[in-house]
Each structure stands twice: as C-alpha cells, then as structure tokens.
Design a protein around this motif. Structure first.
Motif, mmCIF file in Angstrom:
data_model
loop_
_atom_site.group_PDB
_atom_site.id
_atom_site.type_symbol
_atom_site.label_atom_id
_atom_site.label_comp_id
_atom_site.label_asym_id
_atom_site.label_seq_id
_atom_site.Cartn_x
_atom_site.Cartn_y
_atom_site.Cartn_z
ATOM 1 N N GLY A 23 0.695 -1.665 -0.419
ATOM 2 C CA GLY A 23 0.155 -0.207 0.337
ATOM 3 C C GLY A 23 0.757 0.862 0.123
ATOM 4 N N ALA A 24 -0.178 2.720 0.430
ATOM 5 C CA ALA A 24 0.909 3.726 0.536
ATOM 6 C C ALA A 24 2.396 3.262 1.434
ATOM 7 C CB ALA A 24 -0.005 5.073 0.968
ATOM 8 N N ALA A 25 2.589 2.702 2.021
ATOM 9 C CA ALA A 25 3.564 2.839 2.856
ATOM 10 C C ALA A 25 4.801 1.980 2.244
ATOM 11 C CB ALA A 25 3.957 2.261 4.307
ATOM 12 N N GLY A 26 4.041 0.891 1.785
ATOM 13 C CA GLY A 26 5.256 -0.111 1.619
ATOM 14 C C GLY A 26 6.151 0.161 0.493
ATOM 15 N N LEU A 27 4.958 0.400 -0.805
ATOM 16 C CA LEU A 27 5.221 1.376 -2.011
ATOM 17 C C LEU A 27 6.389 2.341 -1.421
ATOM 18 C CD1 LEU A 27 2.071 0.837 -3.813
ATOM 19 C CD2 LEU A 27 4.441 -0.373 -3.852
ATOM 20 N N SER A 28 6.060 3.202 -1.418
ATOM 21 C CA SER A 28 6.865 4.017 -0.864
ATOM 22 C C SER A 28 8.579 3.763 0.080
ATOM 23 C CB SER A 28 6.470 5.335 -0.622
ATOM 24 O OG SER A 28 6.551 5.149 1.594
ATOM 25 N N ALA A 29 8.750 3.325 0.859
ATOM 26 C CA ALA A 29 9.777 1.862 0.773
ATOM 27 C C ALA A 29 10.384 1.792 -0.264
ATOM 28 C CB ALA A 29 8.990 1.900 2.136
ATOM 29 N N ALA A 30 9.694 1.060 -0.507
ATOM 30 C CA ALA A 30 9.961 -0.013 -2.082
ATOM 31 C C ALA A 30 10.733 1.174 -2.770
ATOM 32 C CB ALA A 30 8.833 -0.861 -3.029
ATOM 33 N N ARG A 31 10.612 2.318 -2.738
ATOM 34 C CA ARG A 31 11.127 2.852 -3.935
ATOM 35 C C ARG A 31 12.699 3.646 -3.816
ATOM 36 N NH1 ARG A 31 6.060 5.260 -4.945
ATOM 37 N NH2 ARG A 31 6.147 7.102 -3.233
ATOM 38 N N ARG A 32 12.013 4.010 -2.291
ATOM 39 C CA ARG A 32 13.569 4.037 -1.215
ATOM 40 C C ARG A 32 14.361 3.105 -1.493
ATOM 41 N NH1 ARG A 32 13.925 9.086 1.485
ATOM 42 N NH2 ARG A 32 13.119 9.904 0.033
ATOM 43 N N LEU A 33 14.578 2.443 -1.042
ATOM 44 C CA LEU A 33 15.134 0.968 -1.337
ATOM 45 C C LEU A 33 15.861 1.163 -2.614
ATOM 46 C CD1 LEU A 33 13.685 -1.742 1.390
ATOM 47 C CD2 LEU A 33 15.625 0.330 2.166
ATOM 48 N N THR A 34 14.914 1.387 -3.334
ATOM 49 C CA THR A 34 15.771 1.118 -4.890
ATOM 50 C C THR A 34 16.462 2.193 -5.451
ATOM 51 O OG1 THR A 34 13.523 0.006 -5.577
ATOM 52 C CG2 THR A 34 15.231 0.457 -6.768
ATOM 53 N N GLU A 35 16.259 3.145 -4.670
ATOM 54 C CA GLU A 35 17.104 4.437 -5.334
ATOM 55 C C GLU A 35 18.742 4.597 -3.893
ATOM 56 O OE1 GLU A 35 12.882 7.501 -4.596
ATOM 57 O OE2 GLU A 35 14.987 7.858 -3.492
ATOM 58 N N ARG A 36 18.280 3.395 -2.859
ATOM 59 C CA ARG A 36 19.215 3.269 -2.123
ATOM 60 C C ARG A 36 20.220 2.104 -2.768
ATOM 61 N NH1 ARG A 36 19.145 7.775 -1.719
ATOM 62 N NH2 ARG A 36 18.100 8.565 0.637
ATOM 63 N N ASN A 37 19.881 1.229 -3.468
ATOM 64 C CA ASN A 37 20.207 0.093 -3.688
ATOM 65 C C ASN A 37 20.166 -0.749 -2.739
ATOM 66 O OD1 ASN A 37 20.847 0.947 -6.363
ATOM 67 N ND2 ASN A 37 22.836 1.931 -5.735
ATOM 68 N N VAL A 38 18.891 -1.104 -2.010
ATOM 69 C CA VAL A 38 19.082 -1.940 -1.551
ATOM 70 C C VAL A 38 17.809 -3.560 -1.835
ATOM 71 C CG1 VAL A 38 17.858 -2.682 1.244
ATOM 72 C CG2 VAL A 38 19.684 -0.836 0.974
ATOM 73 N N ALA A 39 18.181 -4.256 -1.765
ATOM 74 C CA ALA A 39 17.426 -5.478 -2.127
ATOM 75 C C ALA A 39 16.375 -5.456 -1.359
ATOM 76 C CB ALA A 39 18.357 -6.378 -2.405
ATOM 77 N N PHE A 40 15.358 -5.935 -2.046
ATOM 78 C CA PHE A 40 14.379 -6.033 -0.846
ATOM 79 C C PHE A 40 13.488 -6.937 -1.748
ATOM 80 C CE2 PHE A 40 13.070 -1.920 -3.944
ATOM 81 C CZ PHE A 40 11.881 -3.180 -4.028
ATOM 82 N N THR A 41 12.585 -7.658 -0.889
ATOM 83 C CA THR A 41 11.283 -8.337 -1.685
ATOM 84 C C THR A 41 9.877 -7.909 -0.930
ATOM 85 O OG1 THR A 41 12.667 -10.771 -1.888
ATOM 86 C CG2 THR A 41 10.199 -10.830 -2.219
ATOM 87 N N LEU A 42 8.911 -7.640 -1.719
ATOM 88 C CA LEU A 42 7.518 -7.042 -1.410
ATOM 89 C C LEU A 42 6.806 -8.193 -1.720
ATOM 90 C CD1 LEU A 42 6.486 -3.202 -1.382
ATOM 91 C CD2 LEU A 42 4.974 -5.535 -1.686
ATOM 92 N N PHE A 43 5.482 -8.655 -0.201
ATOM 93 C CA PHE A 43 4.782 -9.471 -1.420
ATOM 94 C C PHE A 43 3.757 -7.862 -0.369
ATOM 95 C CE2 PHE A 43 8.317 -10.992 1.232
ATOM 96 C CZ PHE A 43 8.675 -12.350 -0.212
ATOM 97 N N GLU A 44 2.647 -9.152 -1.390
ATOM 98 C CA GLU A 44 1.195 -7.558 -1.077
ATOM 99 C C GLU A 44 0.497 -9.407 -1.857
ATOM 100 O OE1 GLU A 44 -0.296 -4.796 -0.620
ATOM 101 O OE2 GLU A 44 -2.020 -6.235 -1.220
ATOM 102 N N ARG A 45 -1.078 -9.312 -0.634
ATOM 103 C CA ARG A 45 -2.041 -10.179 -1.082
ATOM 104 C C ARG A 45 -2.601 -10.366 -2.036
ATOM 105 N NH1 ARG A 45 -7.075 -11.243 3.048
ATOM 106 N NH2 ARG A 45 -6.687 -8.743 3.491
ATOM 107 N N ASP A 46 -3.205 -8.767 -2.027
ATOM 108 C CA ASP A 46 -3.862 -7.808 -3.612
ATOM 109 C C ASP A 46 -3.469 -9.014 -4.720
ATOM 110 O OD1 ASP A 46 -6.317 -7.275 -2.759
ATOM 111 O OD2 ASP A 46 -6.577 -6.046 -3.358
ATOM 112 N N ARG A 47 -4.011 -8.530 -5.972
ATOM 113 C CA ARG A 47 -2.959 -8.679 -7.191
ATOM 114 C C ARG A 47 -2.826 -7.774 -7.565
ATOM 115 N NH1 ARG A 47 -7.353 -12.116 -6.769
ATOM 116 N NH2 ARG A 47 -9.288 -10.794 -6.747
ATOM 117 N N SER A 48 -2.718 -6.274 -6.732
ATOM 118 C CA SER A 48 -1.685 -5.468 -7.139
ATOM 119 C C SER A 48 -1.661 -4.670 -6.045
ATOM 120 C CB SER A 48 -2.835 -4.793 -8.733
ATOM 121 O OG SER A 48 -3.969 -4.594 -8.052
ATOM 122 N N CYS A 49 -0.805 -3.920 -6.466
ATOM 123 C CA CYS A 49 -0.036 -3.166 -5.414
ATOM 124 C C CYS A 49 -1.021 -1.784 -5.594
ATOM 125 C CB CYS A 49 1.328 -3.069 -5.889
ATOM 126 S SG CYS A 49 2.291 -4.603 -5.531
#
Lengths: 495, 425
Positions: B164-190
C-alpha cells in the motif's frame, strides 16, 4: 432481533460483553474466554477493537491495562495440506517459537488492594487443581482459603489443553480416579449451575507397532477388571467408529465409548465461581515471590500484593511448581515440557471420538463448537518453560493428521498455541506432605492429565486434609518416593 | 439497489446454490453477488442472522461460502470462474429462508450458553444433542487436497509486507538506495487504498520497476523456529518460507465494526469495501448509501459515490440503529444533535481501520492501546523501528492519511538503509 454485534464470527453481542463486565471481568483475555469473542474465523480482526472500546468506556479499564490477546499464527486460516507440504528434521530438537517473550507487563492488571493478611489455607495456582481443591474444601466447611493465581483464570495449562477425558490408563490408581472424575463431570452442571458441554464420544487409540498393540491389550484387560468397557478392535472395526480414518500402518485399536471431551474454560469458572460463593477468595494477577519459614513450617506466603499468614500451603502451580517450590528451598523433580496444539475452522460435527495414535503422540477430536482440536507430542522437545508456537509443529501435526484422515487436507488451521506438561520422572503426580516442611502440601506433576484427574484427586485431598484420615494416594505419591526409589510408572501417556 | 457503473464486457457465469449469476471477469464472488442485487450470502453461526459481504478484505466472516466442495472460503478473496459451484452454508432449508433464525428471536439480546438449562435433568442431554447438531459452520471438504509442491525456502535482506502507500514508498526509497528487498502484497495488484480508497490527497501509485514485488502473496505468519525469524507466505497455493535479515511491516489494518443494533445486516459495509467496489470493480452497492462515522473520510466517500451516480445520505452522522429484515432499508442516525431515520439501501461505516498488529507482535514489536484513537497500535521510535530488526510504517501505527503513510514508508526505508550501511564493514 435487534442485536448489536461485536464479534460476528461467534455471534457475541454488546449485551453479552456487558454481562461479562458485570461479572467482574476487566481484561481482554478473560472476556475472550468468557464470551468466546475473537475465537472464530477472523480471530479478532473485526471485533477486538470494539470489545476494547467497550471495556474502556463501560468497565473503566485503564489504557495501560488494555492489552490485546496474544495473536496466534496463522494470520489467515491456512490449509493443513499446505503445512503438511513442508518437511522437518525429526533428529533435531525443536526450539524457539512465537511470540517470543517481550516482557509485556501483566503487572498493569495487578489489583491495587492488598491480599488478605491471613488465611487458614493458601492454595498457590488458580488452575483446575487449585480451584477444584478450594471448592471441595469449601464443601466440607473450610472456607478460610485464598487461591493465588499469577495471571487470569485459564492462563495456564488448564486453559490450554484439548479437554480430553479418558478412563483408559495403565495403572489401577489412574483408572479409578478417571472413572470418578467422569462421574463428577457428568453432574457438574447440576452441582455448579454452569454448562461444561461434557460429551462422551469415546477415545479411539490406534496402535502402529506390536509393542503398542500389546500395551493396549494389557491395558484393556486391566480396564475390564475395573469395569471400563475397553475393547480391542481390528483396523476395520475401528473404521466403523470413524469412517473417515485411513488405517495406514494401523495394527489394532482400543475403544472405550465412555471417554469424552469437556470444554476447559467453563470447567474452571464453574469451580471458581462456586468456591467464591462459599467464601473462598480467588486472587488473580497475583504472584508469589517468597515464603517466610521458621521451625520447618511455612508461616507466611509473600506475594507482590502483600503477605498472607497461614497454617497450610498447597502448591498446585502445575508446570510452574518447581520454580515456586524453589522459593521455599524445596527441590521438585518436575520439568516443564512444551506441548503444542492447534485448532481448525469450525465444521459441522462429523467426528465422534477423540482419536489418538499412541505411537506418534498424535491426537485430535472435534470440539462442541465444531473445530478439530489436536496436537502431537514431540519426543525431542527439550525441558524448559517455552510457550512459543512453531511452524515445525504445524507441519508434523498436519502430516500425521492428513495421513490418518485425508479428507481434512483442505481444512484450514485457525490458530495454534502451546501449554506446558508438568513432567515427573515416573509420569505420576507428586502429592501429599513435603519432607521437612510438612505444612507445604504438593499437588502437581500430572504430566498433561491433571485437568481430567482434578475432580477426583481434589475430592480425596480435601477429605484427607479435613479429616486427617489416611489415604494411600497421599502416602504413595509423595515427593519422598524419588529419594526412596519407589517409582510409580505410568505408560499410557500421549506424546 | 446495487448496480454496475460499468457494464459487463467479459461475462463469467457461475452458480450459487444451483442458480446462475453472471459477473465481470475479475470480480470476486462477493462483488459479483452484490452487483447482482443479492443480499444474504451466509447465515451467522449461532443466531442464523442473514449476512452479506462487509469488509471485502478477507478479515471478517460475513461472506464465507463453500466453493467447489471446500468450506468456509472468504468469497471476497475468491475470483469467479466459469462453472464455479458456490454454496451458502449453515442454513436450513436454505440461506434465504432459514428457519433456524428462530434462535435469533428466542434469544433476543444474547444466549447465555454458560447457564442456559444448566443441570436440568434430561433436558440437559437433549440440549447437548441439539447443540452438537447446530455447531460448526461448513461441512467437511468433499475430497482430499491435491498434492502440494514443497515450500520454497529463500533468504532476503529486507522483506516488506504490504504494497500500500507505506510499503510502496519504502520500496521506492530502498531502490534508490540500492538495497535489495522483496515485497509481498496480498492483493493481485499493489496500491492498497491509493488504488481503491477514497482519500482525496492520496499520491499516485508508483511501483518501482525491476524489483522483486510479489502480488497475490499472502503472509500468513512470522515464525521463529530455532530463533531464526522467517515469514510463511502462501502464493499460488504453495508455501514459501522467507528468512529475512530485516523486516518492514506495512500491512495496514482491518475495518472494524461500529457498535449499534443490527450493525451486521446485509448492506452494511466497511467504507473501504464501498470505495473498493466503486473504484476497482465499477459496482455501486446501493442507490442511497448512508455514509456514517468519521467526518473527513465520510465526506470524500460521499463525493465518490455522488460522482458515480449514487446518492449519499446522512454523511458523517452517528449510526444508532439499522432497520430491515433481510437487508438494510433504513438507518436511525444522530446528525448534529438531531435523531432521524433515513431511508437507504446500503450503509458505509467510516472509521479508522484497526491496525493488523499480529505479525508485528509475533516479530517482537510492542503493541499498546492508544487512548486518542481508541485502537491497538504498534509502538515504534520516530523512524518506525519497533524491535531489533523490525520496522513498521503506515496504519499499523495508528490512523493516518495515505500521504502520511507514504512519508512513514520513506523514513523507515531510510532508517533500514542506514542500518545496513552501518552493519557493513
């Protein structure tokens, strides 16, 4: 009609929670157990907040005292077949579990008023043994009793077990005690005015090895001698009792239709409420922190809410007993062993008996609410107080259960939890006076079956305490037997 | 009466209790049911009260049905498929006319199962048998489960739960910082409420590309066997055990019920269920929808309803009592001190979600009662850290706008990135 629902899974209304508040329940865990809210398909996701708000406004529970009930895995109902798809290493001992202890301060729920400064008898432990002893003593006119419980009622093993009750034991003592307990359970609602939903659906033991077959055969002979109608069945005959069972690897079964299952929580409240009506004081959220002794006697029990001067102390702390005994300088040989257990979604009743595979420790039954409740002992479980839940357990249990009953593969696990067995070196309880400290009476070490033995054992203990007439139960099963090398071995232990 | 804002262009026909219903491809059973103008999808466990979908997020029991022989499936989480066989449960003779609803009339306030007829000879035995007959919800599954693939065991540096809002923004920031992550979303779309809430100031959904984002992946537990923490995730009917070094929980909350008589009638929905039906499925659950509860959310949901051809009534009022037999027909409310009964065919309950703190608690976070929002919230420091390797962002920490949740995601991700840097020699 116009009900205001709080918990839609279990149809618990606002009026019902208000009734619980009137009864004196102020904390979430107690209200959950009294009303059943939060125990259904959603596991509290929809209702917990609404109940907490009602406690805040109606019961004036303080924010620091509002603690959510411990969330139990899984977060969403998850099929047995999925858990069964994993593997585990049976050679490795299980460890860890969730929730890890994070020091939640139950102290917040400690009542502000001090405990009574004096009582004739102090019973430590507000589980089934302590409470039923208090009621039995009160029945005999002894009401100057304080029961001390460190948590809420049902917090310990008495509130965490599967509710199984059986006469099928391996020694005459336990057989006759269980027979008496079952008699008392059948009339419990009449005696106490509270339903415990005791259902005699029988126990069906399955044996997968010759050694277990002969154990069951020996036991059945003993049962018959004592009037318990246990029959040894062929695998085909056992399938007639439970048609959904596969008989993979099963060599024989033992079947007693008089065994049954009881609903643990009201069984405790029944005793607690009836004892309180007679004048017994039950002090919850109260911890024992020491003892004052002189001349080989306990003079006072020291609690975190003040001292209680007393004549007799009964230690009925279940698996917590050794730690409490140590405060009095007494060394108990009991050890806590974690036993994990879980419950599925509620299904329409189809399973009559409690089924157990004695070889593996698997057991399961269907509760009055329709859930399949079961567990499986782990021979590798190390000693120690650990109430965490593991994925390993879900996998072991799901594999064993779906092998025995494939049709439940797509049934979903709703929640898992664990409780401590109170294990003694010979699997028999520790009862009677403590050597060197005669006014400390032991009532522990029941290795997972204290719940079903409690009514009969405490009936006899109350008589023994009140009359001083000798009773072999409290002479044979003493703490001193371990030093004297008199073991009382019981081998019909599940898990 | 509910109706489709956008007409069906990819029809899928399935069966409920032998009767055909046609929905749009991509509908869940619950949505197709509501869109077809139907109301009673299940009967409650004890009083056999009629129930219809409520939360549409798999967090309540209102919409449980039997699907192709498997009991107790949340119909809001199951997509319709051609020929799918749906059966309503726990009703006799059927869910529309359930004679067992008599229990609801007999026990008008509640049923004291502890003391009812306790100890009355003979009757006690009959009661036990009756209770046993009435217990439980679904019937045993028809068949054993199909063979399941063994779990996938994997290790990740950072696991994010919730897209959702928080998970996606965190994912964007980690991408910018070159930190590898895996995000799990229950719905079929984020996207979460960015995608189907009604928060007007919500930022757009931006899913960082080229990263490990898994949708349709339900985290069912945090375990700590042998003191090594891992997530149990179910994706495509297969378990994944995901060992993590650091965990960011952004899995939001669940709609909670507001307490008033008949709050469980079919037609009473969580506000987010209503906006989800409108924005994601193009379905308006009623023609006159009472939008009650929390002021700001009620106003923006009312706008959304109006913009899609519906009428919002009693906006921001306090609900006092719902009326109706099989579904809601009117609502008594208190609005600016006036008590009135308004006609409506659906109700949206606007209230902050209850933080879904279960995973956080299992991972070692502390949870306490917040006496301002009257919710259990996860306690954290300013950066969102709540335990040794666990961060929490968004509505798990209390009611907040989508913009605020976005900001918390960024801050938590920054904190995780610097923790990783600090730990790397």
């Amino acid at each position: 009609m116009s009900k205001a629902l709080l918990c839609c899974c279990e149809d618990v209304t606002a009026s019902e929670v208000e009734h619980a508040i009137e009864k004196g329940y102020r904390d979430i865990e107690s209200v959950k157990r009294f009303t059943g809210f939060g125990t259904g398909m959603c596991q509290g996701k929809q209702c917990l907040t609404a109940v907490a708000r009602l406690l805040e406004s109606k019961a004036k529970t303080k924010p620091s005292q509002l603690m959510p009930f411990t969330p139990r895995p899984p977060l969403f109902p998850t099929e047995l077949s999925l858990w069964a798809s994993a593997s585990f290493d049976p050679a490795v001992a299980p460890g860890g579990g969730v929730p890890e202890s994070i020091g939640l301060t139950e102290n917040a729920l400690k009542p502000e008023a001090p405990v009574p400064s004096k009582a004739k008898i102090v019973i430590i432990g507000g589980g089934i043994l302590g409470l039923s002893l208090a009621w039995n003593l009160a029945q005999r006119g002894e009401t100057d009793i304080v029961v001390l419980e460190k948590g809420y009622l049902c917090a310990g093993a008495s509130g965490r077990n599967g509710g199984g009750v059986r006469m099928q034991w391996g020694t005459p003592t336990l057989i006759t005690l269980a027979q008496r307990s079952i008699e008392l359970m059948k009339r419990f609602a009449r005696d106490m005015g509270i339903n415990v939903w005791f259902r005699q659906g029988g126990y069906l033991f399955l044996a997968k090895s010759e050694a277990v077959v002969s154990k069951l055969e020996r036991a059945a002979q003993l049962h018959n001698k004592h009037g318990v109608p246990t029959q040894i069945l062929t695998p085909d005959a056992a399938r007639e009792v439970v048609p959904e069972l596969t008989m993979t690897g099963v060599k024989a079964a033992a079947w007693n239709p008089l065994d049954g299952v009881i609903f643990p929580w009201p069984f405790l409240w029944g005793y607690a409420t009836a004892a309180q009506k007679k004048g017994v004081k039950v002090e919850t959220f109260t911890k024992v922190i020491g003892f004052e002794q002189s001349q080989h006697r306990i003079k006072k029990v020291i609690t975190d809410r003040g001292d209680i001067e007393c004549e007799t102390v009964v230690l009925a702390g279940g698996a917590w007993s050794p730690a409490i005994a140590a405060l009095a300088g007494v060394d108990l040989p009991n050890e806590p062993h974690r036993h994990e257990i879980c419950s599925t979604e509620p299904l329409k009743p189809f399973l009559g008996p409690l089924v157990s595979v004695l070889d593996s420790g698997l057991y399961f039954s269907q509760s009055m609410r329709g859930e399949i409740v079961g567990g499986m002992g782990d021979a590798r479980e190390p000693a120690g107080m650990n109430l965490g839940s593991t994925q390993r357990f879900l996998t072991r249990y799901s594999q064993a259960l779906t092998e025995q009953m494939p049709q439940v593969g797509r049934v979903k696990i709703l929640r898992q939890w664990s409780g401590p067995y109170d294990v003694t070196p010979d699997n028999s309880p520790i009862l009677g006076r403590t050597p060197g400290l005669p006014n400390l009476i032991q009532l522990s070490g029941f290795v997972g079956h204290g719940f079903m033995m409690a009514p009969a054992v405490t009936e006899r203990m109350a008589a023994w305490m009140a009359t001083n007439e000798s009773d072999e139960l409290f002479e044979r099963f003493t703490l001193s037997r371990f030093e004297e090398g008199r073991m009382e071995r019981e081998d019909m232990i599940i898990g | 009466m509910s109706h489709r804002i956008t007409p069906i262009d990819h029809p899928v026909t399935f069966e409920i209790d032998g009767e055909s219903i046609t929905g749009q491809d991509g509908d869940t059973i619950a949505v197709a049911f509501v869109a077809a103008g139907r109301t009673t999808l299940s009967r409650s466990i004890k009083y056999h009260r009629p129930r219809g979908p409520f939360c549409l997020s798999g967090g309540c029991s209102h919409c449980l049905v039997r699907v192709d022989g498997v009991p107790n499936q949340p119909s809001c989480q199951v997509d319709i498929k051609p020929g799918m066989r749906v059966e309503r449960q726990n009703a006799f003779p059927d869910a529309s006319v359930d004679v067992l609803q008599a229990t609801d009339l007999v026990f008008s306030k509640w049923f004291n199962h502890h003391e009812f007829l306790a100890g009355v000879p003979l009757i006690e035995k009959v009661m036990l048998q009756v209770a046993r007959k009435l217990a439980g919800l679904g019937l045993l599954p028809e068949k054993p489960a199909p063979t399941r693939e063994p779990p996938v065991v994997e290790s990740v540096g950072v696991a994010i739960v919730g897209g959702g809002a928080a998970g996606l923004s965190a994912a964007r920031r980690l991408t910018e910082r070159n930190v590898a992550f895996t995000l799990f979303e229950r719905d079929r779309s984020c996207g979460g409420r960015l995608l189907h809430g009604c928060d007007e100031g919500a930022p757009a959904v931006v899913v960082p590309s080229g990263t490990s984002i898994r949708t349709g992946a339900t985290v069912v537990g945090v375990f700590s066997d042998d003191h090594k923490p891992f997530l149990a995730v179910v994706q495509h009917q297969r378990l994944h055990f995901v060992f993590y070094e650091r965990l960011l929980l952004a899995n939001g909350g669940q709609p909670t019920l507001l307490t008033f008589p008949n709050n469980d009638l079919p037609g009473v929905f969580a506000s987010r269920a209503v906006s989800r039906m409108i924005r994601k499925h193009g379905v308006l659950p009623g023609a006159r929808i009472a939008v009650v509860g929390d002021g700001d959310e009620a106003k923006s949901l009312a706008k959304l309803i109006g913009a899609n051809g519906g009428t919002a009534v009693a906006v921001g009022a306090e609900p006092l009592r719902a009326h109706g037999v099989r579904s809601v027909q009117a609502l008594t409310v208190s609005l600016q001190g006036r008590i009135e009964k308004v006609d409506c065919d659906a109700v949206a309950l606007c209230a902050p979600v209850s933080p879904a703190f279960e995973l956080a608690r299992a991972a070692g976070a502390r949870v306490g009662w917040d006496s301002r929002s009257h919710l259990f919230t996860v306690e954290t420091d300013a950066a969102g850290k709540s335990a040794d390797t666990v961060w929490v962002a968004g509505e798990l920490r209390g009611p907040m706008s989508a913009a605020a949740a976005t900001e918390q995601g960024l801050v938590a991700a920054e904190s995780i990135a610097s923790a990783i840097k600090g730990a790397t020699p």
